[in-house]
Design a protein around this motif. Structure first.
Motif, PDB file in Angstrom:
ATOM      1  N   GLU A 233       9.729  -1.821  -4.276  1.00  0.00           N
ATOM      2  CA  GLU A 233       8.969  -2.843  -5.022  1.00  0.00           C
ATOM      3  C   GLU A 233       9.746  -4.148  -5.079  1.00  0.00           C
ATOM      4  O   GLU A 233       9.190  -5.222  -4.831  1.00  0.00           O
ATOM      5  N   ASN A 234      11.020  -4.050  -5.441  1.00  0.00           N
ATOM      6  CA  ASN A 234      11.846  -5.252  -5.556  1.00  0.00           C
ATOM      7  C   ASN A 234      11.895  -6.009  -4.241  1.00  0.00           C
ATOM      8  O   ASN A 234      11.828  -7.239  -4.225  1.00  0.00           O
ATOM      9  N   ALA A 235      12.014  -5.274  -3.141  1.00  0.00           N
ATOM     10  CA  ALA A 235      12.093  -5.924  -1.835  1.00  0.00           C
ATOM     11  C   ALA A 235      10.818  -6.698  -1.531  1.00  0.00           C
ATOM     12  O   ALA A 235      10.880  -7.824  -1.029  1.00  0.00           O
ATOM     13  N   VAL A 236       9.666  -6.118  -1.852  1.00  0.00           N
ATOM     14  CA  VAL A 236       8.396  -6.802  -1.613  1.00  0.00           C
ATOM     15  C   VAL A 236       8.289  -8.047  -2.489  1.00  0.00           C
ATOM     16  O   VAL A 236       7.917  -9.125  -2.025  1.00  0.00           O
ATOM     17  N   VAL A 237       8.630  -7.895  -3.760  1.00  0.00           N
ATOM     18  CA  VAL A 237       8.547  -9.046  -4.670  1.00  0.00           C
ATOM     19  C   VAL A 237       9.531 -10.127  -4.244  1.00  0.00           C
ATOM     20  O   VAL A 237       9.178 -11.308  -4.186  1.00  0.00           O
ATOM     21  N   GLN A 238      10.757  -9.739  -3.921  1.00  0.00           N
ATOM     22  CA  GLN A 238      11.754 -10.722  -3.508  1.00  0.00           C
ATOM     23  C   GLN A 238      11.319 -11.437  -2.238  1.00  0.00           C
ATOM     24  O   GLN A 238      11.458 -12.660  -2.127  1.00  0.00           O
ATOM     25  N   GLU A 239      10.776 -10.692  -1.291  1.00  0.00           N
ATOM     26  CA  GLU A 239      10.326 -11.321  -0.051  1.00  0.00           C
ATOM     27  C   GLU A 239       9.100 -12.188  -0.300  1.00  0.00           C
ATOM     28  O   GLU A 239       8.980 -13.283   0.250  1.00  0.00           O
ATOM     29  N   GLY A 240       8.195 -11.725  -1.146  1.00  0.00           N
ATOM     30  CA  GLY A 240       6.984 -12.487  -1.433  1.00  0.00           C
ATOM     31  C   GLY A 240       7.254 -13.775  -2.188  1.00  0.00           C
ATOM     32  O   GLY A 240       6.553 -14.765  -2.019  1.00  0.00           O
ATOM     33  N   TYR A 241       8.246 -13.729  -3.026  1.00  0.00           N
ATOM     34  CA  TYR A 241       8.578 -14.919  -3.815  1.00  0.00           C
ATOM     35  C   TYR A 241       9.809 -15.644  -3.290  1.00  0.00           C
ATOM     36  O   TYR A 241      10.220 -16.641  -3.859  1.00  0.00           O
ATOM     37  N   ASN A 242      10.410 -15.082  -2.227  1.00  0.00           N
ATOM     38  CA  ASN A 242      11.638 -15.641  -1.698  1.00  0.00           C
ATOM     39  C   ASN A 242      12.664 -15.830  -2.815  1.00  0.00           C
ATOM     40  O   ASN A 242      13.275 -16.883  -2.954  1.00  0.00           O
ATOM     41  N   GLU A 243      12.792 -14.775  -3.621  1.00  0.00           N
ATOM     42  CA  GLU A 243      13.621 -14.868  -4.823  1.00  0.00           C
ATOM     43  C   GLU A 243      14.429 -13.591  -4.967  1.00  0.00           C
ATOM     44  O   GLU A 243      13.888 -12.478  -4.954  1.00  0.00           O
TER      45      GLU A 243
ATOM     46  N   GLU B 273       0.833  -1.208   0.000  1.00  0.00           N
ATOM     47  CA  GLU B 273       0.000   0.000   0.000  1.00  0.00           C
ATOM     48  C   GLU B 273       0.864   1.253   0.000  1.00  0.00           C
ATOM     49  O   GLU B 273       0.560   2.225  -0.695  1.00  0.00           O
ATOM     50  N   GLU B 274       1.943   1.254   0.775  1.00  0.00           N
ATOM     51  CA  GLU B 274       2.860   2.396   0.802  1.00  0.00           C
ATOM     52  C   GLU B 274       3.487   2.616  -0.575  1.00  0.00           C
ATOM     53  O   GLU B 274       3.628   3.757  -1.025  1.00  0.00           O
ATOM     54  N   ILE B 275       3.840   1.541  -1.236  1.00  0.00           N
ATOM     55  CA  ILE B 275       4.425   1.633  -2.576  1.00  0.00           C
ATOM     56  C   ILE B 275       3.413   2.217  -3.553  1.00  0.00           C
ATOM     57  O   ILE B 275       3.737   3.117  -4.335  1.00  0.00           O
ATOM     58  N   LEU B 276       2.190   1.725  -3.512  1.00  0.00           N
ATOM     59  CA  LEU B 276       1.159   2.214  -4.429  1.00  0.00           C
ATOM     60  C   LEU B 276       0.851   3.690  -4.186  1.00  0.00           C
ATOM     61  O   LEU B 276       0.555   4.435  -5.140  1.00  0.00           O
ATOM     62  N   GLN B 277       0.955   4.157  -2.956  1.00  0.00           N
ATOM     63  CA  GLN B 277       0.702   5.559  -2.639  1.00  0.00           C
ATOM     64  C   GLN B 277       1.791   6.482  -3.189  1.00  0.00           C
ATOM     65  O   GLN B 277       1.588   7.688  -3.289  1.00  0.00           O
ATOM     66  N   GLN B 278       2.921   5.931  -3.563  1.00  0.00           N
ATOM     67  CA  GLN B 278       4.007   6.731  -4.132  1.00  0.00           C
ATOM     68  C   GLN B 278       3.777   7.053  -5.609  1.00  0.00           C
ATOM     69  O   GLN B 278       4.416   7.954  -6.146  1.00  0.00           O
ATOM     70  N   HIS B 279       2.872   6.338  -6.256  1.00  0.00           N
ATOM     71  CA  HIS B 279       2.673   6.532  -7.696  1.00  0.00           C
ATOM     72  C   HIS B 279       2.258   7.951  -8.072  1.00  0.00           C
ATOM     73  O   HIS B 279       2.903   8.559  -8.939  1.00  0.00           O
ATOM     74  N   PRO B 280       1.186   8.511  -7.481  1.00  0.00           N
ATOM     75  CA  PRO B 280       0.786   9.869  -7.885  1.00  0.00           C
ATOM     76  C   PRO B 280       1.878  10.927  -7.700  1.00  0.00           C
ATOM     77  O   PRO B 280       2.110  11.728  -8.617  1.00  0.00           O
ATOM     78  N   PRO B 281       2.594  10.939  -6.564  1.00  0.00           N
ATOM     79  CA  PRO B 281       3.653  11.947  -6.439  1.00  0.00           C
ATOM     80  C   PRO B 281       4.785  11.775  -7.459  1.00  0.00           C
ATOM     81  O   PRO B 281       5.339  12.762  -7.950  1.00  0.00           O
ATOM     82  N   LEU B 282       5.124  10.529  -7.783  1.00  0.00           N
ATOM     83  CA  LEU B 282       6.170  10.304  -8.784  1.00  0.00           C
ATOM     84  C   LEU B 282       5.727  10.808 -10.157  1.00  0.00           C
ATOM     85  O   LEU B 282       6.500  11.468 -10.860  1.00  0.00           O
TER      86      LEU B 282
END
Length: 154
Positions: A137-147, A86-95
């Motif tokens: 984003e990468n950290a979430v994906v890596q942790e979620g997929y353990n990859e 959710e924190e990551i998605l909230q960064q989209h509009p400001p970026l």
């Protein structure tokens, strides 16, 4: 059906391809600010085109994330990642707003060299913000997929 403890190669391939394309677009835009071999007007025009293209790409990339995708899948696998997503998605509009501001500044045909330099500095700041976002984003994906995606943290 893929096992939940193994990364989906299609998703991982998509993540890596997105990052390569993003890096390429950023590199092209940076080139416009560092290329001193062309007149300022031509560099301004090239930078405006590259930032407009980068903005379109980021909008589409963010839209995909917001409609679901590899972040959502990571949270499905590891629900405690939901808050970080959710924190990551909230960064989209400001970026996107930051990039819109740069593009608007480049639309001014009366740019002076000092303005050009300032916009270049602001673009470097934007790149830093975007890279921090992508690392999250990468950290979430890596942790979620353990990859480990094998992406540099710079």
């Amino acid at each position: 059906m893929p096992s939940l403890d193994r990364p989906d190669p299609v998703i991982m391939g998509h993540v890596l391809a997105e990052h390569r394309e993003l890096f390429q677009l950023i590199s092209q835009a940076k080139q416009a600010f560092t290329d001193t071999g062309r007149p300022l007007g031509k560099r301004r025009e090239y930078a405006h085109e590259r930032l407009t293209e980068l903005r379109r790409h980021l909008h589409d990339h963010f839209d995909q994330e917001e409609r679901g995708g590899f972040l959502e899948e990571a949270v499905t696998r590891v629900p405690r990642l939901g808050r970080r997503m959710e924190e990551i998605l909230q960064q989209h509009p400001p970026l996107l707003a930051e990039l819109d501001s740069l593009t608007a500044a480049l639309a001014d045909f009366r740019l002076e060299p000092a303005d050009w330099h300032e916009i270049g500095q602001q673009f470097e700041t934007f790149i830093s913000h975007l890279q921090a976002h992508e690392r999250s984003e990468n950290a979430v994906v890596q942790e979620g997929y353990n990859e480990d995606l094998g992406l540099a943290d710079d």
